[in-house]
Scaffold this active site. Structure first.
Site, PDB file in Angstrom:
ATOM      1  N   CYS A  12      10.501  -0.857  -4.725  1.00 22.13           N
ATOM      2  CA  CYS A  12      10.501   0.557  -5.079  1.00 22.13           C
ATOM      3  C   CYS A  12       9.036   0.984  -5.125  1.00 22.13           C
ATOM      4  O   CYS A  12       8.164   0.239  -4.685  1.00 22.13           O
ATOM      5  CB  CYS A  12      11.224   0.802  -6.399  1.00 22.13           C
ATOM      6  SG  CYS A  12      10.409   0.114  -7.831  1.00 22.13           S
ATOM      7  N   GLY A  13       8.777   2.125  -5.656  1.00 20.73           N
ATOM      8  CA  GLY A  13       7.411   2.629  -5.645  1.00 20.73           C
ATOM      9  C   GLY A  13       6.443   1.769  -6.421  1.00 20.73           C
ATOM     10  O   GLY A  13       5.397   1.368  -5.934  1.00 20.73           O
TER      11      GLY A  13
END
Length: 105
Positions: A12-13
Site C-alpha cells: 500500500c502507500g
C-alpha cells in the site's frame, strides 16, 4: 503434490493499512491450515522484496499502478492482483485468501 508455502507481499502507500490486512490473511490461513507467509510493505520497498515472493497483492488505492507493477514483476514467478475495495476496506482475510488461492491458476 506437495503443498508449497505461499510467500505473499501486500503493498500500500506506506505499508500501514496493508499490515492490518496481512494480519487478517494470516489469521484466515491458519484457520484453514494454509501455509502462507504474508508481509506488508510500502510500494517503494517492492524492489528489495521481489525475489522473496510469489504473490503480490496491491491495495485498491494503488490499482492505478497495476500495469507498472506487472512490468516490475515480469520474468519472475510472481502473480499480481489488486485486492477489491470491499475486501480491503473490511479487512476480510477470508476473501483475500480466496483471491490468493484463485490466483494459483
Amino acid at each position: 503434490m506437495v503443498n508449497m508455502a505461499k510467500n505473499i507481499l501486500l503493498i500500500c502507500g506506506s505499508g500501514a493499512s496493508s499490515g492490518f490486512m496481512a494480519a487478517s490473511i494470516r489469521k484466515a490461513a491458519k484457520k484453514r491450515g494454509e501455509e502462507v507467509t504474508v508481509k506488508a510493505a510500502s510500494e517503494s520497498q517492492l524492489d528489495e522484496r521481489i525475489n522473496e515472493i510469489n504473490y503480490l497483492l496491491i491495495g485498491p488505492h494503488l490499482s492505478y499502478m497495476l500495469d507498472e507493477l506487472k512490468l516490475q514483476t515480469k520474468g519472475k514467478d510472481v502473480k499480481v492482483a489488486v485486492i477489491p475495495q470491499t475486501t480491503y476496506g473490511t479487512l476480510n482475510g477470508d476473501k483475500a485468501l480466496d483471491l490468493i488461492l484463485s490466483m494459483e491458476g
